[in-house]
Design a protein around this motif. Sequence first.
Motif, PDB file in Angstrom:
ATOM      1  N   TYR A  81       0.825  -1.204   0.000  1.00 27.78           N
ATOM      2  CA  TYR A  81       0.000   0.000   0.000  1.00 27.78           C
ATOM      3  C   TYR A  81       0.866   1.263   0.000  1.00 27.78           C
ATOM      4  N   LEU A  82       1.888   1.299   0.856  1.00 31.71           N
ATOM      5  CA  LEU A  82       2.755   2.469   0.920  1.00 31.71           C
ATOM      6  C   LEU A  82       3.538   2.657  -0.377  1.00 31.71           C
ATOM      7  N   LEU A  83       3.992   1.566  -0.983  1.00 32.26           N
ATOM      8  CA  LEU A  83       4.701   1.678  -2.260  1.00 32.26           C
ATOM      9  C   LEU A  83       3.782   2.200  -3.360  1.00 32.26           C
ATOM     10  N   TRP A  84       2.529   1.760  -3.361  1.00 28.74           N
ATOM     11  CA  TRP A  84       1.570   2.262  -4.342  1.00 28.74           C
ATOM     12  C   TRP A  84       1.360   3.766  -4.164  1.00 28.74           C
ATOM     13  N   LEU A  85       1.203   4.213  -2.911  1.00 27.61           N
ATOM     14  CA  LEU A  85       1.042   5.648  -2.651  1.00 27.61           C
ATOM     15  C   LEU A  85       2.297   6.416  -3.054  1.00 27.61           C
ATOM     16  N   ALA A  86       3.474   5.864  -2.739  1.00 29.78           N
ATOM     17  CA  ALA A  86       4.737   6.527  -3.098  1.00 29.78           C
ATOM     18  C   ALA A  86       4.849   6.670  -4.612  1.00 29.78           C
ATOM     19  N   TRP A  87       4.468   5.631  -5.346  1.00 36.60           N
ATOM     20  CA  TRP A  87       4.508   5.671  -6.805  1.00 36.60           C
ATOM     21  C   TRP A  87       3.562   6.750  -7.345  1.00 36.60           C
ATOM     22  N   LEU A 186      10.019   9.078  -2.626  1.00 34.08           N
ATOM     23  CA  LEU A 186      11.145   8.300  -2.082  1.00 34.08           C
ATOM     24  C   LEU A 186      11.092   8.228  -0.557  1.00 34.08           C
ATOM     25  N   LEU A 187      10.765   9.347   0.080  1.00 31.13           N
ATOM     26  CA  LEU A 187      10.665   9.347   1.544  1.00 31.13           C
ATOM     27  C   LEU A 187       9.558   8.406   2.019  1.00 31.13           C
ATOM     28  N   LEU A 188       8.434   8.413   1.321  1.00 23.33           N
ATOM     29  CA  LEU A 188       7.344   7.519   1.701  1.00 23.33           C
ATOM     30  C   LEU A 188       7.755   6.064   1.507  1.00 23.33           C
ATOM     31  N   ALA A 189       8.424   5.755   0.394  1.00 18.67           N
ATOM     32  CA  ALA A 189       8.899   4.389   0.162  1.00 18.67           C
ATOM     33  C   ALA A 189       9.928   3.984   1.222  1.00 18.67           C
TER      34      ALA A 189
END
Length: 198
Positions: A81-87, A186-189
């Motif tokens: 989920y976090l990677l999807w948001l970061a993308w 990048l920070l979120l990822a």
Amino acid sequence: MPDPVAPLALFAIVSTITPGGATTLATASGARFGFRRSVPLMAGIAVGLASLAAAAAIGLAGLLLAVPSLRTAMNLAGSAYLLWLAWRIARSGSPNLQAELAAPTRFWSGMCLLWLNPKGWAMALGAAASFAALASGPLQLAILLGSALGFAAAASMSLWCLAGLMLSRLLRTERQWRCLNALLGLLLAASIIPMWIT
């Protein structure tokens, strides 16, 4: 005699204002959509943390400790989920572009961000263990922790969102927006890393 709730208030403020996935998302939302349109996301984060803290106080989090595979599944779901948001954040341009990305993150997404984040669970479990003596029982502790962490999250997400809004007023070119969005993505990822090393 010092107020016994003061340490809980300090814990709530420090733990919610420090950078992480939720603060990064609030900053990105403030920069892209402004404060008013970011309120549902911030409310979801605050309610998510409050309900998570209440659940930890009542004992639901014991299930995660008893069933390690459930924690692994939660880590995987939260990371995805976090990677999807970061993308989504990293790919976006200035606020006037890309209509498909023109909708801010919703309340339920903000809430899920906390419920799927092992860092949030660790914070809630730590608070429940550390401040259990402040309450006469699990229900009272749930109300105390939920209130403290929920209000602190609402305040800190508002500050991060306002910081994003101020950043947006400094950005003038598409390139500047792309750089900011790439950095926030990048920070979120990167906020995923602690959930896999703890």
